[in-house]
Motif scaffolding. Sequence first.
Motif, PDB file in Angstrom:
ATOM      1  N   HIS A   1      41.350  -6.707  88.045  1.00  0.00           N
ATOM      2  CA  HIS A   1      40.980  -5.329  88.333  1.00  0.00           C
ATOM      3  C   HIS A   1      41.639  -4.407  87.315  1.00  0.00           C
ATOM      4  N   ASP A   2      40.838  -3.857  86.407  1.00  0.00           N
ATOM      5  CA  ASP A   2      41.275  -2.844  85.439  1.00  0.00           C
ATOM      6  C   ASP A   2      42.465  -3.285  84.583  1.00  0.00           C
ATOM      7  N   SER A   3      42.573  -4.576  84.331  1.00  0.00           N
ATOM      8  CA  SER A   3      43.662  -5.151  83.526  1.00  0.00           C
ATOM      9  C   SER A   3      45.051  -4.885  84.089  1.00  0.00           C
ATOM     10  N   ASP A   4      45.131  -4.446  85.364  1.00  0.00           N
ATOM     11  CA  ASP A   4      46.419  -4.156  85.998  1.00  0.00           C
ATOM     12  C   ASP A   4      46.761  -5.108  87.141  1.00  0.00           C
ATOM     13  N   ILE A   5      45.739  -5.661  87.790  1.00  0.00           N
ATOM     14  CA  ILE A   5      45.942  -6.562  88.926  1.00  0.00           C
ATOM     15  C   ILE A   5      45.101  -7.809  88.692  1.00  0.00           C
TER      16      ILE A   5
ATOM     17  N   GLU B   1      45.886  -9.751  81.798  1.00  0.00           N
ATOM     18  CA  GLU B   1      45.293 -10.937  81.192  1.00  0.00           C
ATOM     19  C   GLU B   1      46.350 -11.764  80.459  1.00  0.00           C
ATOM     20  N   GLN B   2      47.353 -11.094  79.898  1.00  0.00           N
ATOM     21  CA  GLN B   2      48.449 -11.811  79.235  1.00  0.00           C
ATOM     22  C   GLN B   2      49.230 -12.650  80.240  1.00  0.00           C
ATOM     23  N   THR B   3      49.476 -12.112  81.412  1.00  0.00           N
ATOM     24  CA  THR B   3      50.201 -12.839  82.450  1.00  0.00           C
ATOM     25  C   THR B   3      49.357 -14.002  82.972  1.00  0.00           C
ATOM     26  N   VAL B   4      48.055 -13.776  83.110  1.00  0.00           N
ATOM     27  CA  VAL B   4      47.152 -14.857  83.523  1.00  0.00           C
ATOM     28  C   VAL B   4      47.264 -16.016  82.522  1.00  0.00           C
ATOM     29  N   GLU B   5      47.225 -15.704  81.239  1.00  0.00           N
ATOM     30  CA  GLU B   5      47.302 -16.754  80.222  1.00  0.00           C
ATOM     31  C   GLU B   5      48.648 -17.482  80.267  1.00  0.00           C
ATOM     32  N   GLN B   6      49.724 -16.767  80.568  1.00  0.00           N
ATOM     33  CA  GLN B   6      51.030 -17.413  80.714  1.00  0.00           C
ATOM     34  C   GLN B   6      51.027 -18.383  81.892  1.00  0.00           C
ATOM     35  N   LEU B   7      50.438 -17.960  83.014  1.00  0.00           N
ATOM     36  CA  LEU B   7      50.356 -18.826  84.190  1.00  0.00           C
ATOM     37  C   LEU B   7      49.553 -20.085  83.877  1.00  0.00           C
TER      38      LEU B   7
END
Length: 138
Positions: free
Chosen positions: A30-34, A112-118
């Motif tokens: 959601h909006d690159s924040d959540i 999206e950066q955190t998603v890629e880290q996960l």
Amino acid sequence: MGYFGKLSYSAGRWSSGRPTAVPFLLIDVHDSDIATVDYRAADATGGRFFLGYEPRIYFEEPDAGAPVDTRAEAEGFARWLREAEGRDVDPDDVQRLMASPSGAPPQDEVVEQTVEQLLALAGLPLPAWPTDEDAPAG
């Protein structure tokens, strides 16, 4: 304005929208924040956690829901990964990436950066994020 979209991982591949098989991992940004992360195992067990911000914090509605039990969800995600993909991950490493139940700002500028880290931590392939060229005309 940031990215809005759903990506699902099932049967060893990423697709847009809803999952095509169980077990699955569903990431709704959601909006690159959540990023809402839903995971389901073959026996229908699973869970949900957030990256970036918890929606109740982001939308300034702290009473809209209970804070996520990040410890339980990190352990649940690690269990899902082991059962669904045969990979191990340290729940502590997963928990460090999760949205803070207290509302502390995330480390990354876009979720999206955190998603890629996960996903890298879990040993899963990265999705092909849609680009502006993928958007409908108009």
